[in-house]
Design an enzyme around this catalytic site. Sequence first.
Site, PDB file in Angstrom:
ATOM      1  N   ASP A   8      60.872  39.924  70.103  1.00  0.00           N
ATOM      2  CA  ASP A   8      61.208  41.078  69.270  1.00  0.00           C
ATOM      3  C   ASP A   8      59.933  41.680  68.679  1.00  0.00           C
ATOM      4  O   ASP A   8      58.874  41.046  68.677  1.00  0.00           O
ATOM      5  CB  ASP A   8      62.152  40.608  68.141  1.00  0.00           C
ATOM      6  CG  ASP A   8      62.958  41.751  67.550  1.00  0.00           C
ATOM      7  OD1 ASP A   8      62.706  42.921  67.882  1.00  0.00           O
ATOM      8  OD2 ASP A   8      63.861  41.460  66.731  1.00  0.00           O
ATOM      9  N   GLY A   9      60.080  42.875  68.136  1.00  0.00           N
ATOM     10  CA  GLY A   9      58.971  43.528  67.444  1.00  0.00           C
ATOM     11  C   GLY A   9      58.965  43.142  65.971  1.00  0.00           C
ATOM     12  O   GLY A   9      59.805  42.360  65.506  1.00  0.00           O
ATOM     13  N   LYS A  18      60.836  43.067  58.910  1.00  0.00           N
ATOM     14  CA  LYS A  18      61.422  43.635  60.125  1.00  0.00           C
ATOM     15  C   LYS A  18      62.595  44.530  59.715  1.00  0.00           C
ATOM     16  O   LYS A  18      63.062  44.458  58.594  1.00  0.00           O
ATOM     17  CB  LYS A  18      61.948  42.524  61.043  1.00  0.00           C
ATOM     18  CG  LYS A  18      60.840  41.767  61.747  1.00  0.00           C
ATOM     19  CD  LYS A  18      61.373  40.626  62.613  1.00  0.00           C
ATOM     20  CE  LYS A  18      62.479  40.972  63.567  1.00  0.00           C
ATOM     21  NZ  LYS A  18      62.202  42.113  64.466  1.00  0.00           N
ATOM     22  N   GLY A  19      63.036  45.339  60.664  1.00  0.00           N
ATOM     23  CA  GLY A  19      64.217  46.155  60.389  1.00  0.00           C
ATOM     24  C   GLY A  19      63.913  47.628  60.244  1.00  0.00           C
ATOM     25  O   GLY A  19      64.777  48.400  59.825  1.00  0.00           O
ATOM     26  N   GLU A  65      68.993  40.946  64.481  1.00  0.00           N
ATOM     27  CA  GLU A  65      67.703  40.313  64.826  1.00  0.00           C
ATOM     28  C   GLU A  65      67.578  38.956  64.136  1.00  0.00           C
ATOM     29  O   GLU A  65      67.107  37.981  64.732  1.00  0.00           O
ATOM     30  CB  GLU A  65      66.538  41.214  64.407  1.00  0.00           C
ATOM     31  CG  GLU A  65      66.457  42.487  65.233  1.00  0.00           C
ATOM     32  CD  GLU A  65      65.409  43.481  64.740  1.00  0.00           C
ATOM     33  OE1 GLU A  65      65.026  44.335  65.541  1.00  0.00           O
ATOM     34  OE2 GLU A  65      64.985  43.414  63.578  1.00  0.00           O
TER      35      GLU A  65
END
Length: 225
Positions: free
Chosen positions: A80-81, A93-94, A102
């Site tokens: 994931d990023g 994140k998000g 995620e």
Amino acid sequence: MEKKRIAGQKSTEYIKDGMILGLGTGSTAYYMIKEVGAMVQGGMNLKAVATSKSTENLAKEFKIPLVPIDKVDRIDLAIDGVDEIDKEFNAIKGGGGALFREKIVDSLAKEVIWIMDDSKLVDRIGKFPLPVEILPYGYKHVIRKLESYSLNPVIRIQDDKFFITDNGNYIVDLYIGNPININEFYSKVNVITGVLETGLFINTCNRIIVGTDTGVKVIENTLGD
Ligand code: 5RP
């Protein structure tokens, strides 16, 4: 985009035949998903769980077999990023609003790799607005509570409307702007009724892959759980 591309592509070197993958969301994850599609077309036996509807659509476009999260007995590797990450692997994140899915996928995965360009590496997280997914019912009261903690909440707007997550909820972005006191944050924000999940991820990934001007850097997380 070149830095994101090389990071995304490098991450696929950790994928092995037979794996169930967690596919992240965002512009860096795009390059990884595209490469996973090529691996499947090349004959690799892979299945994947998507962390958002946009990733689900991409996976379908690249003909990656998808499995619903509640039908898998494991996730071998999630890629994931990330929006901001410090040297202790604390992260925000998000940015794309997919933080809840995620977080579930990361929590189930045996191994987690985050991919990014080098702008995401910071000394202290907190500059990037920290997203919090909240339920629509009573949302104004949740925002008031966040305001009372001086967390500068701003409801996320897209196309002049409230941004709606894949789970049918709202996102509030917290403009904290200075180093986050993680313990205080958890004790105050995570317990507010109406908060589903936050984009604060503490020491969650096993490895990060960073695209730079001079190539790709792999950094192992040796901190342990
Ligand atoms: C989505 C995310 C993304 O992984 C994060 O926003 C990074 O995105 P990008 O790779 O486009 O910079 O958390 O909810």
